[in-house]
Enzyme design. Structure first.
Site, short mmCIF file in Angstrom:
data_model
loop_
_atom_site.label_atom_id
_atom_site.label_comp_id
_atom_site.label_asym_id
_atom_site.label_seq_id
_atom_site.Cartn_x
_atom_site.Cartn_y
_atom_site.Cartn_z
N TYR A 94 43.75 43.92 42.30
CA TYR A 94 42.39 43.41 42.59
C TYR A 94 41.92 44.07 43.89
CZ TYR A 94 44.13 39.89 39.34
OH TYR A 94 44.71 39.25 38.27
N GLU A 136 41.93 48.11 40.09
CA GLU A 136 40.67 47.37 40.19
C GLU A 136 39.87 47.62 38.91
OE1 GLU A 136 38.60 45.41 42.28
OE2 GLU A 136 37.06 45.86 40.78
N CYS A 177 40.76 32.68 46.90
CA CYS A 177 39.52 32.01 47.30
C CYS A 177 39.37 30.70 46.53
CB CYS A 177 38.32 32.93 47.09
SG CYS A 177 38.20 33.59 45.44
N1 SAH Z 1 40.96 43.09 47.76
C1 SAH Z 1 39.56 43.41 47.83
C2 SAH Z 1 38.73 42.77 46.70
C3 SAH Z 1 38.94 41.33 46.44
S1 SAH Z 1 37.76 40.57 45.37
C4 SAH Z 1 38.99 43.03 49.18
O1 SAH Z 1 39.64 42.34 49.98
O2 SAH Z 1 37.85 43.44 49.47
C5 SAH Z 1 38.50 40.64 43.82
C6 SAH Z 1 38.35 41.98 43.13
O3 SAH Z 1 39.02 41.89 41.87
C7 SAH Z 1 36.94 42.42 42.81
O4 SAH Z 1 36.73 43.70 43.28
C8 SAH Z 1 36.85 42.37 41.27
O5 SAH Z 1 36.02 43.38 40.74
C9 SAH Z 1 38.28 42.62 40.89
N2 SAH Z 1 38.76 42.09 39.60
C10 SAH Z 1 38.39 40.99 38.92
N3 SAH Z 1 39.15 40.79 37.83
C11 SAH Z 1 40.06 41.82 37.82
C12 SAH Z 1 41.15 42.15 36.95
N4 SAH Z 1 41.45 41.43 35.89
N5 SAH Z 1 41.86 43.25 37.26
C13 SAH Z 1 41.58 44.01 38.34
N6 SAH Z 1 40.56 43.73 39.19
C14 SAH Z 1 39.81 42.65 38.94
#
Ligand code: SAH
Length: 449
Positions: free
Chosen positions: A310, A331, A406
């Site tokens: 993520y 991601e 979160c």
């Molecule tokens: N770690 C990063 C983003 C966190 S938010 C930071 O701190 O900025 C969560 C992220 O997960 C988002 O970018 C969203 O697009 C992504 N996301 C959501 N579902 C997902 C999945 N199943 N696999 C991979 N990424 C995902």
């Protein structure tokens, strides 16, 4: 028997996880009351009744809590932008810690919940705004929806957004009005602009404006884009095409109208490119602390092979890349993965890779492939990770899993499942990323037994 619209006196005994006052009536009903704090006696009007519980709003306050903060406007409460703004900041932090503690107890987990770390900025901290645009009395207006409705409450001061963003929104609103552009009409699915999205780099001052529109093109669009581009600090102007009747704000297609295709911001001494569809932590004053806590708790070293799941635009992984052997990110949003790759180059990081796809699928694939990893970072959206994700993580068998959440409810669920695979944690550190709201961010590190 209680009835809708009935007014009654209530003693508030608690605060719900959504930040509403909780009262129990003689009839055995639990009422959730807007704008009411524990210890207060309020006169409230019943808005909605369900089996065993209902919702009410405060009409007048008979006994005030010493923890109440007087607000200069009731619009923030009406819209739910800042559901805790009427509570002192110190008490907001206590509320967040208690919420996590209660969940730990409910789930019979043996985990220490540390005090919630305060945000350096309590107001004006949001680096991103998404405001609805509507016609009100035949004029284009911006604001926010009244809670549980789609009625626009017209606003200029959004309290928790960077004031420079509020200014930009006003500037864009004036330009749209000058050209006779209309706000969206949900009922007839007509009008031109549905939302204005503004992002501002906290450390760079660079602003991106995205107009979310029903149509791809309309009259005067080039002039409008040009004038928006000339507003103070605006570096990038996009049109996002969203022809759907939906609550999802952005459509899939973005078209650059003026300026750069991205803006930049900083976390610590690193610079990050951010494009319109990419996630970026919204409280820039607090992000470094969130990441630092995670890294501190993980005790990384030069031999660590890190999976950053993520990963968004790669912020966490790239922040630790220099302290570890390698970083591999995954991601699901394409532009975010592209940003992450560019961000690696921009920050001279040569030991990172980023993949486009679902974290759970990649973890599965990596587990089967026998990929090595000593640390897994998981930073999922509110719904948490999946069982499949946890299973594959256990198969890869990292010494630590850094989990940034979160949503404490899904965090507890996931911790319990990790425990079944021999991963446990002793502490959870809540970090306040969202002052004035009920949202709680938590960092925890699960260790292999
Ligand atoms: N770690 C990063 C983003 C966190 S938010 C930071 O701190 O900025 C969560 C992220 O997960 C988002 O970018 C969203 O697009 C992504 N996301 C959501 N579902 C997902 C999945 N199943 N696999 C991979 N990424 C995902």
């Amino acid at each position: 028997m209680l009835n809708k619209n009935q007014e009654l006196q209530l003693t508030i005994t608690d605060l719900s996880y959504e930040g509403m006052g909780v009262a129990h009536t003689d009839e055995g009903m639990t009422l959730f009351v807007d704008n009411a704090l524990p210890g207060e006696v309020v006169t409230a009007k019943i808005l909605k009744l369900k089996k065993g519980f209902g919702f009410a709003k405060t009409v007048s306050i008979e006994t005030k809590s010493p923890d109440r903060v007087e607000m200069s406007s009731n619009k923030w409460a009406q819209t739910g932008i800042a559901p805790l703004a009427h509570l002192t900041y110190a008490k907001q932090l206590e509320f967040k810690t208690k919420q996590v503690k209660t969940l730990v107890e409910k789930n019979k987990l043996d985990i220490d919940v540390l005090e919630t770390i305060a945000s350096p900025n309590e107001l004006g901290y949001r680096n991103k705004a998404q405001v609805p645009v509507r016609q009100v009395k035949r004029q284009l207006e911006v604001g926010f929806f009244r809670k549980r409705s789609h009625d626009l409450v017209v606003m200029e001061d959004f309290l928790i957004q960077d004031p420079k963003i509020d200014n930009t929104i006003k500037g864009v609103r004036e330009i749209l009005r000058q050209y006779g552009i209309t706000g969206y009409d949900e009922r007839n699915h007509r009008g031109q602009v549905k939302n204005i999205i503004v992002r501002r780099g906290y450390f760079t001052g660079e602003i991106m404006v995205v107009l979310v529109c029903l149509d791809k093109k309309f009259k005067h669009l080039p002039e409008i884009a040009d004038e928006i581009h000339q507003l103070e600090e605006v570096k990038s102007v996009y049109l996002n095409h969203n022809p759907q009747k939906t609550n999802v704000i952005m459509g899939k297609k973005n078209r650059l109208l003026a300026g750069n295709s991205y803006i930049t911001d900083k976390i610590g001494d690193q610079t990050f490119m951010i494009s319109p569809q990419s996630f970026f932590q919204i409280n820039s004053s607090q992000t470094p602390t969130l990441y630092q806590k995670a890294v501190e708790m993980a005790e990384l070293n030069q031999d660590d092979e890190v999976l950053d799941t993520y990963s968004g635009i790669g912020t966490i992984g790239l922040s630790v890349a220099k302290e570890v052997k390698s970083v591999t990110g995954v991601e699901v949003v394409k532009s975010a993965v592209e940003d992450a790759k560019n961000n690696a180059t921009l920050n001279h990081i040569t030991n990172s890779e980023f993949f486009l796809g679902k974290s759970e699928e990649y973890m599965n694939h990596w587990a089967e492939e026998g990929k090595q990893a000593t640390v897994v970072i998981a930073d999922p959206p509110r719904k948490g990770v999946t069982s499949e994700f946890i299973q594959s993580t256990a198969k890869i068998a990292p010494r630590k899993v850094i989990y940034i959440s979160c949503n404490p409810a899904t965090l507890m669920r996931d911790i319990k499942e990790f425990e079944e695979y021999g991963y446990t944690t002793k502490t959870i550190q809540p970090v306040d990323m969202f002052p004035m709201t009920q949202h709680v961010e938590c960092v925890t590190v699960l260790e292999k037994n």
